[in-house]
Enzyme design. Structure first.
Site, PDB file in Angstrom:
ATOM      1  N   TRP A 177     -65.036  35.501   6.107  1.00  0.00           N
ATOM      2  CA  TRP A 177     -63.745  35.521   5.447  1.00  0.00           C
ATOM      3  C   TRP A 177     -63.683  36.487   4.273  1.00  0.00           C
ATOM      4  CZ3 TRP A 177     -64.880  34.420   0.491  1.00  0.00           C
ATOM      5  CH2 TRP A 177     -65.972  33.590   0.225  1.00  0.00           C
ATOM      6  N   LYS A 201     -64.552  36.479  16.795  1.00  0.00           N
ATOM      7  CA  LYS A 201     -64.060  35.270  16.157  1.00  0.00           C
ATOM      8  C   LYS A 201     -64.026  35.507  14.648  1.00  0.00           C
ATOM      9  CE  LYS A 201     -65.613  31.698  14.248  1.00  0.00           C
ATOM     10  NZ  LYS A 201     -64.478  31.448  13.307  1.00  0.00           N
ATOM     11  N   GLU A 274     -76.265  39.867   9.226  1.00  0.00           N
ATOM     12  CA  GLU A 274     -76.264  40.131   7.785  1.00  0.00           C
ATOM     13  C   GLU A 274     -75.953  38.826   7.091  1.00  0.00           C
ATOM     14  OE1 GLU A 274     -73.691  42.023   4.396  1.00  0.00           O
ATOM     15  OE2 GLU A 274     -74.304  43.598   5.791  1.00  0.00           O
ATOM     16  N   CYS A 308     -71.627  39.798  -0.330  1.00  0.00           N
ATOM     17  CA  CYS A 308     -73.049  39.574  -0.055  1.00  0.00           C
ATOM     18  C   CYS A 308     -73.952  40.470  -0.887  1.00  0.00           C
ATOM     19  CB  CYS A 308     -73.338  39.816   1.433  1.00  0.00           C
ATOM     20  SG  CYS A 308     -72.443  38.735   2.550  1.00  0.00           S
ATOM     21  N   GLU A 406     -77.653  31.033  -3.756  1.00  0.00           N
ATOM     22  CA  GLU A 406     -76.581  32.020  -3.781  1.00  0.00           C
ATOM     23  C   GLU A 406     -75.306  31.336  -4.273  1.00  0.00           C
ATOM     24  OE1 GLU A 406     -74.772  35.476  -0.867  1.00  0.00           O
ATOM     25  OE2 GLU A 406     -75.354  33.566   0.029  1.00  0.00           O
TER      26      GLU A 406
END
Length: 537
Positions: A177, A201, A274, A308, A406
């Site tokens: 997203w 998707k 990733e 990321c 994270e």
């Protein structure tokens, strides 16, 4: 939709109200637009997505069942059989036309990206830049990457060897997203030009952006059946995509990535992943402190830290730490938060409640355990339901969640170091290995430190953009940050199967011309020695 003036508890100043007549979600996401974009979605159920700016519903959407996913793959296989026979230069021309269309009609997709992710418009434009660069690169370079290659054969002159590249078939892509244009169609472009079809998707909450890109690719000349889209809950639809794909491309969390890899491995199909990162920035003792502080704002708070490759750990040499922190904090306090569909905001919203709760948990736990809050640390519901101020923490310890996990939000922790070796060791002391940053005035020193960091990309005197934007070079993660690479030759060749065609001429690879077995063995041994002497490879 406007930016709202609010109390300034930490010096963070949201933008002044947007001018009258500013576009709203209803102005952008019209029923006609939704009907146009979703007409190609294979789905028999119904779902919806929402905008983080206000929490309101954006659109009613089709939802795919497992049977719908199977249908999408069947349609994609039929279309792919024709598409792979299209000459590669014609396939590449589609990407070049798409490049032009994206830049011409960027205002449309910038509105969609902002509405679906909540990010500031300049950060949304990073996606437009990245997709245009990828389209241009593979539109120009794909014929060279994919052309047959001649290799030296087993016996020079007698063995002619050619390496061919065939498309894998139908690529199953699961996109996240946070970067709904770049991490959806941006990753699909090399798959298309290599002759594959794609069943994608995208995340339902940000799918309008991906569907807009599909519509534009079709306008650029991509056959409709080559690009199929399915929507639905990840745990339901995601495994079905993995189940039918000839290759899987996934971007998302490390936990889900492991599940995707296991599903692909069970079927013996390739996969690229990733995944997460806990990226470090090193400010060395000779760094330009002003430039490093400005760079840290970009590196830590772009897209509200929901990137990321953004920086969450900031290691600063003790001799410059106070001066750096003073400048970094001042720049952070001056950031403007906003939710209008216009340029000017320095940071937008988090994407939703789950991200907001994670950010709040990390900050609250760190402060409770003794970390010092330099700036930020509070939610801003006066601007929007998921806004959170850009936050700097000092004195973070290893036992705190914000140190190890994270965060994926606008939170960065400051750590001081006394030697270069210490900084490198601490930066590498994480299961992740996606991106890192080094700041120094000495170019050679920067390159040497960069080579010691165990991350897939390292940026010297910038946070993440130079390495990511250099699309001729591979980009991806080491360790728990993933498998495989996007960009460059690896970014397209992963979507192909290599085939070696070896043609033997004149003499067989066996005793001939009256030689017995022993004579043939002596002849080949002599030949091998000569090939080494003449430096054959």
């Amino acid at each position: 939709m406007t930016d709202t003036q609010a109390p300034d508890s930490t010096g963070t100043n949201p933008l002044a109200p947007a001018p009258e007549g500013a576009r709203t979600a209803a102005d952008v996401v019209t029923p006609e637009l939704v009907a146009q974009l979703t007409k190609g979605v294979v789905g028999s159920g119904r779902t919806a997505n929402h905008t983080p700016f206000t929490g309101e519903k954006l659109a009613d959407l089709p939802e795919s069942t497992p049977e719908d996913v199977l249908q999408a793959f069947e349609s994609a296989r039929t279309a792919q059989a024709v598409w792979e026979r299209t000459p590669v230069r014609q396939r590449a021309a589609v990407l070049l036309r798409f490049h032009d269309l994206v830049l011409e009609r960027q205002a449309e997709v910038l509105d969609l990206i902002q509405l679906e992710t909540g990010k500031a418009r300049l950060h949304a434009h990073e996606e437009v830049q990245a997709v245009a660069v990828a389209a241009r690169h593979y539109g120009r370079k794909a014929p060279a990457y994919l052309r047959p290659k001649r290799h030296t054969g087993a016996v020079p002159t007698l063995t002619k060897v050619t390496e061919l590249r065939h498309p894998r078939g139908v690529v199953g892509q699961i996109a996240p997203w946070n970067y709904p244009l770049e991490l959806s169609v941006g990753d699909a472009l090399p798959a298309f030009v290599a002759g594959n079809a794609v069943v994608m998707k995208p995340d339902t909450e940000t799918c309008l952006t991906a569907l807009w890109a599909r519509d534009l690719l079709i306008e650029a000349g991509l056959p409709e059946g080559v690009f199929q889209v399915v929507l639905g809950e990840g745990p339901v639809v995601g495994p079905e995509v993995v189940k039918h794909a000839d290759y899987v491309s996934f971007t998302g969390s490390t936990r889900t990535g492991r599940e995707v890899a296991q599903g692909a491995a069970a079927r013996l199909v390739g996969v690229s992943l990733e995944l997460g990162g806990k990226n470090a920035m090193l400010v060395l003792d000779d760094a330009d402190i002003e430039k490093a502080a400005a760079g840290a704002v970009r590196a830590c708070f772009s897209s509200a830290g929901q990137l990321c490759i953004s920086i969450e750990r900031l290691y600063v040499h003790e001799s410059v730490a106070d001066a750096f922190l003073e400048r970094f904090a001042a720049r952070t306090r001056a950031m403007r938060l906003g939710n209008s569909l216009a340029y000017g905001a320095d940071m937008g919203s988090l994407v939703g409640e789950r991200q907001l709760k994670t950010v709040e948990r990390h900050v609250e736990e760190a402060v409770t355990k003794g970390a010092k809050l330099i700036t930020g640390g509070v939610a801003r519901p006066d601007i929007g339901p998921y806004f959170f101020e850009p936050t700097i923490l000092d004195g973070v310890e290893d036992s705190m969640a914000v140190c190890e996990e994270e965060t994926f939000g606008p939170v960065v922790s400051i750590y001081r170091f006394s030697s270069e070796d210490e900084a490198v060791e601490r930066a590498n002391a994480t299961p992740y290995g996606l991106n890192s940053s080094v700041w120094t005035k000495n170019a050679r020193r920067g390159r040497e430190v960069a080579a010691r960091l165990r991350t897939g990309t390292v940026n010297v005197n910038e946070g993440y953009a130079p390495a990511y934007g250099s699309v001729q070079s591979p980009m991806g993660g080491m360790k728990d940050s993933g498998l495989g690479r996007r960009h460059g030759s690896e970014g397209i060749l992963k979507y192909t199967e290599a085939q070696t065609v070896a043609q033997q001429r004149l003499l067989p690879m066996a005793p001939s011309l009256g030689m017995d077995d022993e004579g043939y063995a002596r002849f080949m041994s002599t030949s091998l020695r000569l090939m080494k002497a003449f430096r054959f490879r």
